[in-house]
Design a protein around this motif. Structure first.
Motif, PDB file in Angstrom:
ATOM      1  N   HIS A 156       0.784  -1.267  -0.083  1.00 24.27           N
ATOM      2  CA  HIS A 156      -0.282   0.209  -0.196  1.00 24.27           C
ATOM      3  C   HIS A 156       0.628   1.568   0.174  1.00 24.27           C
ATOM      4  O   HIS A 156       0.291   2.345  -0.197  1.00 24.27           O
ATOM      5  CB  HIS A 156      -0.943   0.771   1.480  1.00 24.27           C
ATOM      6  CG  HIS A 156      -2.000  -0.756   1.441  1.00 24.27           C
ATOM      7  ND1 HIS A 156      -2.808  -0.955   0.369  1.00 24.27           N
ATOM      8  CD2 HIS A 156      -2.669  -2.133   1.952  1.00 24.27           C
ATOM      9  CE1 HIS A 156      -3.241  -2.198  -0.212  1.00 24.27           C
ATOM     10  NE2 HIS A 156      -3.383  -2.914   1.902  1.00 24.27           N
ATOM     11  N   LYS A 157       1.980   1.254   0.332  1.00 23.69           N
ATOM     12  CA  LYS A 157       2.668   2.668   1.147  1.00 23.69           C
ATOM     13  C   LYS A 157       3.594   2.857  -0.325  1.00 23.69           C
ATOM     14  O   LYS A 157       4.051   3.766  -0.951  1.00 23.69           O
ATOM     15  CB  LYS A 157       3.571   2.202   2.118  1.00 23.69           C
ATOM     16  CG  LYS A 157       4.386   3.955   2.209  1.00 23.69           C
ATOM     17  CD  LYS A 157       5.889   3.159   3.389  1.00 23.69           C
ATOM     18  CE  LYS A 157       6.509   4.534   3.185  1.00 23.69           C
ATOM     19  NZ  LYS A 157       6.731   4.284   4.758  1.00 23.69           N
ATOM     20  N   GLY A 160       3.444   0.502  -3.799  1.00 22.07           N
ATOM     21  CA  GLY A 160       2.817   0.478  -4.785  1.00 22.07           C
ATOM     22  C   GLY A 160       3.158  -1.218  -5.371  1.00 22.07           C
ATOM     23  O   GLY A 160       3.381  -2.127  -4.128  1.00 22.07           O
ATOM     24  N   ASN A 183      -0.128   3.295  -9.480  1.00 17.32           N
ATOM     25  CA  ASN A 183      -0.268   3.516  -7.754  1.00 17.32           C
ATOM     26  C   ASN A 183      -0.886   3.663  -7.356  1.00 17.32           C
ATOM     27  O   ASN A 183      -1.726   3.328  -6.620  1.00 17.32           O
ATOM     28  CB  ASN A 183       1.344   3.329  -7.894  1.00 17.32           C
ATOM     29  CG  ASN A 183       2.447   2.031  -7.712  1.00 17.32           C
ATOM     30  OD1 ASN A 183       1.221   0.861  -7.494  1.00 17.32           O
ATOM     31  ND2 ASN A 183       3.718   2.338  -9.046  1.00 17.32           N
ATOM     32  N   LYS A 194      -4.062   2.849  -4.901  1.00 15.45           N
ATOM     33  CA  LYS A 194      -4.002   3.082  -3.495  1.00 15.45           C
ATOM     34  C   LYS A 194      -5.205   3.815  -3.611  1.00 15.45           C
ATOM     35  O   LYS A 194      -6.327   3.586  -2.741  1.00 15.45           O
ATOM     36  CB  LYS A 194      -2.980   4.146  -3.610  1.00 15.45           C
ATOM     37  CG  LYS A 194      -3.133   4.448  -1.412  1.00 15.45           C
ATOM     38  CD  LYS A 194      -1.808   5.232  -1.801  1.00 15.45           C
ATOM     39  CE  LYS A 194      -1.563   5.771   0.120  1.00 15.45           C
ATOM     40  NZ  LYS A 194      -0.401   6.541   0.319  1.00 15.45           N
TER      41      LYS A 194
END
Length: 314
Positions: free
Chosen positions: A236-237, A239, A256, A260
């Motif tokens: 999640h942070k 990509g 990305n 997200k």
């Protein structure tokens, strides 16, 4: 459930594939030509038609093209003309389904087993719970993923981790907590871990997951998928990254950001050049690896809703 039947135009050749997607509320059938920028034609099946609950969690097809869906009320079976609901004795939610060796395996709330058809065409369920260790405690455990690997089935839960079923026993894999996703890649089982990144299942003195030589960009991975010589993993942070045995390619910033913002929930390869992302908030994204282009199909373009809970293709 969204069933997507498509003809792709690749290098002047027609390639046919079937794509299945579990949505939140209904079941749809679509014909979509990905080589052109058309919206798909979608036929929605109302809950009153398939007569089960509004949440479908997983989907698979058998060798005859019959569709099986993990539903809140049990296992749905769809021949293309007729719907059938197969309920467990405790009427629990079914979270995962796998068609394998003429059996339909399902994972549910504190329950794992398979369905088989008798000579009359009726389906009967066999629980495999007795194969777990005598010391095993389910503790509200749900089996969210079942994948085949060689002569085994790999089962994933969020409560107790990962298990291996060899046909006669079900063994717990040590240190398999905090695993989000599992996939078979290059004759090995790989897993995404929320604290250790990318792990590989090894069989030394005991079965356990260990860190790999491949170092992902993040120690907190959630989603993972594979196809032949390609592996995709996602944080999640940081990509998404596509690894192809010789190099790692990070998804473009635009892709990305979309994943997200839309909350990536499912991912699969359609072929060497195409990834499909199922999201919680904005339907599916189809990503062309070579062109680094992405297309979106959501409720505005005909999906039942924007929440994708499961995907599969055959």
């Amino acid at each position: 459930v969204f069933i997507h039947e498509s003809y792709l135009i690749l290098n002047g050749m027609n390639v046919r594939w079937n794509f299945f997607l579990s949505c939140l509320l209904a079941l749809c059938v679509s014909h979509y030509f990905y080589s052109q920028n058309f919206y798909p034609e979608i036929e929605n099946y109302a809950i009153d038609t398939y007569k089960a609950d509004n949440q479908n969690w997983d989907i698979d097809t058998d060798n005859n093209g019959v569709v099986y869906v993990a539903n809140n009320k049990g296992l749905l079976r769809f021949t293309g003309q007729r719907w059938q609901l197969l309920e467990l004795s405790n009427q629990t939610i079914v979270r995962s389904v796998l068609c394998h060796n003429n059996k339909i395996y399902t994972g549910a709330f504190e329950e794992f087993g398979y369905w088989e058809k008798d000579q009359k065409g009726d389906y009967h369920y066999t629980s495999l719970n007795h194969l777990f260790s005598e010391n095993h405690q389910f503790n509200n455990e749900e089996f969210w993923q079942i994948i085949p690997f060689e002569d085994f089935l790999i089962l994933k839960t969020f409560t107790n981790g990962v298990f291996l079923y060899d046909g006669s026993t079900i063994k717990h894999i040590s240190n398999s907590q905090n695993i989000y996703d599992i996939t078979s890649f290059q004759k090995n089982i790989f897993a995404s871990n929320s604290e250790q990144g990318l792990l590989k299942l090894t069989a030394n003195d005991s079965l356990n997951f260990q860190e790999t030589d491949l170092k992902p960009i993040s120690k907190s991975l959630v989603k993972i998928a594979s196809y032949k010589k390609q592996l995709f993993y996602y944080s999640h942070k940081e990509g998404g990254v596509i690894y192809n045995l010789s190099s790692s390619i990070k998804l473009p910033k635009e892709a990305n950001n979309l994943l997200k913002k839309s909350v990536l929930n499912k991912v699969l390869f359609l072929n060497n050049n195409t990834l499909v992302f199922g999201t919680i908030k904005n339907g599916i994204y189809i990503y062309n690896i070579e062109k680094q282009s992405i297309k979106n199909i959501n409720k505005n373009s005909g999906l039942c809703n924007n929440t994708v809970l499961g995907m599969n293709y055959s």
